[in-house]
Write a protein that holds these residues in place. Sequence first.
Motif, PDB file in Angstrom:
ATOM      1  N   THR A   7      35.415  39.818  -1.490  1.00 44.40           N
ATOM      2  CA  THR A   7      36.308  40.930  -1.835  1.00 44.40           C
ATOM      3  C   THR A   7      35.891  42.133  -1.010  1.00 44.40           C
ATOM      4  OG1 THR A   7      36.658  40.162  -4.096  1.00 44.40           O
ATOM      5  CG2 THR A   7      37.085  42.494  -3.663  1.00 44.40           C
ATOM      6  N   ALA A  81      36.046  43.200  -8.535  1.00 46.22           N
ATOM      7  CA  ALA A  81      36.084  42.099  -7.572  1.00 46.22           C
ATOM      8  C   ALA A  81      36.203  40.764  -8.293  1.00 46.22           C
ATOM      9  CB  ALA A  81      34.829  42.121  -6.708  1.00 46.22           C
ATOM     10  N   VAL A  86      30.883  41.042  -2.390  1.00 43.39           N
ATOM     11  CA  VAL A  86      31.731  42.229  -2.312  1.00 43.39           C
ATOM     12  C   VAL A  86      31.250  43.092  -1.159  1.00 43.39           C
ATOM     13  CG1 VAL A  86      32.631  44.247  -3.534  1.00 43.39           C
ATOM     14  CG2 VAL A  86      32.019  42.184  -4.821  1.00 43.39           C
TER      15      VAL A  86
END
Length: 97
Positions: A7, A81, A86
């Motif tokens: 993400t 996320a 992330v």
Amino acid sequence: MAIEPVTVAVINFNGEDIIVETLSSIKRLNYPDLRVILIDDGSTDRSVELVRRGYPDVRIFEMGRNTKRLNMLRNIGIREATTDLVFVTDNDVVFQP
């Protein structure tokens, strides 16, 4: 070995002049499973509208006002996320493939 999804959490405040370029550069990255979320800190320009119109796959979280709390915004990106990995970035970063 499988590639893990990532993400990308983009922090935005009044990024109308750069956000499209930032998101376009993320989409051009050669990574098989990138998910993008935008955390908007109360923008008063058209940046959120541009993202909604041009990038319907980007999830948007609007703070509703300018909090000026960058670390809080980053933590929201991490919390929201949907992946274990992330990457947090700002709206004025343009990535090279």
